[in-house]
Scaffold this motif. Structure first.
Motif, mmCIF file in Angstrom:
data_model
loop_
_atom_site.group_PDB
_atom_site.id
_atom_site.type_symbol
_atom_site.label_atom_id
_atom_site.label_comp_id
_atom_site.label_asym_id
_atom_site.label_seq_id
_atom_site.Cartn_x
_atom_site.Cartn_y
_atom_site.Cartn_z
ATOM 1 N N LEU A 20 -74.981 -130.028 -23.926
ATOM 2 C CA LEU A 20 -76.335 -129.719 -24.290
ATOM 3 C C LEU A 20 -77.141 -130.159 -23.008
ATOM 4 N N ASN A 21 -76.709 -131.020 -22.104
ATOM 5 C CA ASN A 21 -77.645 -131.946 -21.029
ATOM 6 C C ASN A 21 -78.013 -130.758 -20.278
ATOM 7 N N PRO A 22 -79.518 -130.657 -20.110
ATOM 8 C CA PRO A 22 -79.899 -129.540 -19.233
ATOM 9 C C PRO A 22 -79.693 -130.014 -17.702
ATOM 10 N N ASP A 23 -79.341 -131.372 -17.196
ATOM 11 C CA ASP A 23 -79.079 -131.492 -16.140
ATOM 12 C C ASP A 23 -77.710 -130.886 -15.426
ATOM 13 N N ASP A 24 -76.830 -130.707 -16.400
ATOM 14 C CA ASP A 24 -75.585 -130.221 -16.272
ATOM 15 C C ASP A 24 -75.919 -128.746 -15.683
ATOM 16 N N GLU A 25 -76.430 -128.066 -16.432
ATOM 17 C CA GLU A 25 -76.960 -126.561 -16.041
ATOM 18 C C GLU A 25 -77.657 -126.498 -14.989
ATOM 19 N N ALA A 26 -78.658 -127.297 -14.692
ATOM 20 C CA ALA A 26 -79.143 -127.342 -13.269
ATOM 21 C C ALA A 26 -78.311 -127.556 -12.089
ATOM 22 N N ARG A 27 -77.433 -128.588 -12.402
ATOM 23 C CA ARG A 27 -76.452 -128.968 -11.407
ATOM 24 C C ARG A 27 -75.443 -127.718 -11.087
ATOM 25 N N ALA A 28 -74.873 -127.008 -12.287
ATOM 26 C CA ALA A 28 -73.882 -126.018 -12.001
ATOM 27 C C ALA A 28 -74.723 -124.830 -11.385
ATOM 28 N N THR A 29 -75.784 -124.395 -11.870
ATOM 29 C CA THR A 29 -76.486 -123.366 -11.135
ATOM 30 C C THR A 29 -76.772 -123.482 -9.825
ATOM 31 N N ALA A 30 -76.877 -124.831 -9.369
ATOM 32 C CA ALA A 30 -77.175 -125.067 -7.990
ATOM 33 C C ALA A 30 -75.992 -124.898 -7.056
ATOM 34 N N LEU A 53 -66.464 -127.819 -18.621
ATOM 35 C CA LEU A 53 -67.155 -129.145 -17.504
ATOM 36 C C LEU A 53 -66.107 -130.129 -17.727
ATOM 37 N N ASN A 54 -65.873 -130.566 -19.022
ATOM 38 C CA ASN A 54 -65.315 -131.934 -19.255
ATOM 39 C C ASN A 54 -63.943 -131.759 -19.615
ATOM 40 N N MET A 55 -62.613 -132.277 -18.742
ATOM 41 C CA MET A 55 -61.616 -131.952 -18.956
ATOM 42 C C MET A 55 -60.943 -133.305 -18.087
ATOM 43 N N PRO A 56 -59.768 -133.779 -18.513
ATOM 44 C CA PRO A 56 -59.091 -134.774 -17.770
ATOM 45 C C PRO A 56 -58.428 -134.257 -16.469
ATOM 46 N N VAL A 57 -57.745 -135.307 -15.761
ATOM 47 C CA VAL A 57 -57.242 -135.240 -14.320
ATOM 48 C C VAL A 57 -58.278 -134.535 -13.445
ATOM 49 N N VAL A 67 -71.055 -120.895 -8.699
ATOM 50 C CA VAL A 67 -71.248 -120.673 -10.034
ATOM 51 C C VAL A 67 -72.311 -119.898 -10.471
ATOM 52 N N LYS A 68 -72.144 -118.875 -11.284
ATOM 53 C CA LYS A 68 -73.006 -117.438 -11.441
ATOM 54 C C LYS A 68 -73.556 -117.609 -12.780
ATOM 55 N N ALA A 69 -72.839 -118.522 -13.745
ATOM 56 C CA ALA A 69 -73.622 -118.520 -15.118
ATOM 57 C C ALA A 69 -73.207 -119.852 -15.761
ATOM 58 N N PHE A 70 -73.863 -120.124 -16.802
ATOM 59 C CA PHE A 70 -73.654 -121.466 -17.389
ATOM 60 C C PHE A 70 -73.816 -121.260 -18.820
ATOM 61 N N ALA A 71 -72.698 -121.146 -19.778
ATOM 62 C CA ALA A 71 -73.033 -120.792 -21.209
ATOM 63 C C ALA A 71 -72.053 -121.822 -22.013
ATOM 64 N N SER A 72 -72.756 -121.722 -23.100
ATOM 65 C CA SER A 72 -72.198 -122.882 -24.352
ATOM 66 C C SER A 72 -71.028 -122.014 -24.959
ATOM 67 N N LYS A 73 -69.965 -123.080 -25.164
ATOM 68 C CA LYS A 73 -68.780 -122.151 -25.933
ATOM 69 C C LYS A 73 -69.231 -121.895 -27.580
ATOM 70 N N PRO A 74 -68.338 -121.266 -28.186
ATOM 71 C CA PRO A 74 -67.272 -120.470 -27.594
ATOM 72 C C PRO A 74 -67.766 -119.292 -26.856
ATOM 73 N N LEU A 75 -66.831 -118.582 -26.244
ATOM 74 C CA LEU A 75 -67.006 -117.262 -25.637
ATOM 75 C C LEU A 75 -66.939 -116.275 -26.603
ATOM 76 N N THR A 76 -68.010 -115.265 -26.645
ATOM 77 C CA THR A 76 -68.144 -114.350 -27.506
ATOM 78 C C THR A 76 -68.249 -112.928 -26.938
ATOM 79 N N LEU A 77 -68.178 -111.970 -27.686
ATOM 80 C CA LEU A 77 -68.100 -110.718 -27.128
ATOM 81 C C LEU A 77 -69.553 -110.341 -26.679
ATOM 82 N N GLU A 78 -70.497 -110.864 -27.292
ATOM 83 C CA GLU A 78 -71.871 -110.763 -26.675
ATOM 84 C C GLU A 78 -72.116 -111.552 -25.195
ATOM 85 N N LYS A 79 -71.530 -112.601 -25.242
ATOM 86 C CA LYS A 79 -71.503 -113.301 -23.775
ATOM 87 C C LYS A 79 -70.638 -112.670 -22.688
#
Length: 138
Positions: free
Chosen positions: A98-108, A64-68, A112-124
């Motif tokens: 951790l902002n619930p507004d980011d998840e709501a915005r993303a899933t709208a 989500l948060n990147m330069p450029v 965007v099919k999923a919203f998950a917290s880092k890091p990526l795991t085998l379970e995710k």
């Protein structure tokens, strides 16, 4: 187990991309993994796919948060790409937000099919593949 032909990692942290690439390789569901440090590099790459005759990614892990060009800006430009460049890719937003507004915005956003917290795991990965690519799940 089937494999996805192409997965894209878009994150401005080299260490995060490295870890996520290791996890994807350990799971073994992707033939090719391409990494970019910001959304602008990824858009340039996706825009030129047909000229290079590359395979469009089937799965995109997007920070989500990147330069450029951040994740939101990437999604705006991604939506403007020709359909064949998008190739129906599943976009998963991976973030430290951790902002619930980011998840709501993303899933709208349709792409965007999923919203998950880092890091990526085998379970995710299990959850994502089971939902969107069951033939690739363990």
């Amino acid at each position: 187990m089937n494999k996805l032909k192409h997965v894209l990692l878009i994150d401005d942290c080299k260490a995060t991309n490295y870890i996520h690439k290791l996890v994807i390789e350990k799971y073994g569901f992707a033939e090719t993994i391409t990494e970019f440090m910001n959304g602008s590099e990824a858009i340039d790459y996706l825009s030129a796919i047909s000229r290079r005759r590359d395979t469009a990614p089937e799965l995109i892990f997007l920070d989500l948060n990147m330069p450029v060009l951040n994740g939101w800006e990437f999604l705006e430009q991604y939506a403007l790409l020709p359909v064949e460049h998008q190739a129906g890719a599943v976009v998963v937003m991976l973030t430290t937000s951790l902002n619930p507004d980011d998840e709501a915005r993303a899933t709208a956003i349709a792409g965007v099919k999923a919203f998950a917290s880092k890091p990526l795991t085998l379970e995710k990965i299990d959850e994502i593949l089971a939902e969107f690519y069951p033939g690739c799940a363990r």
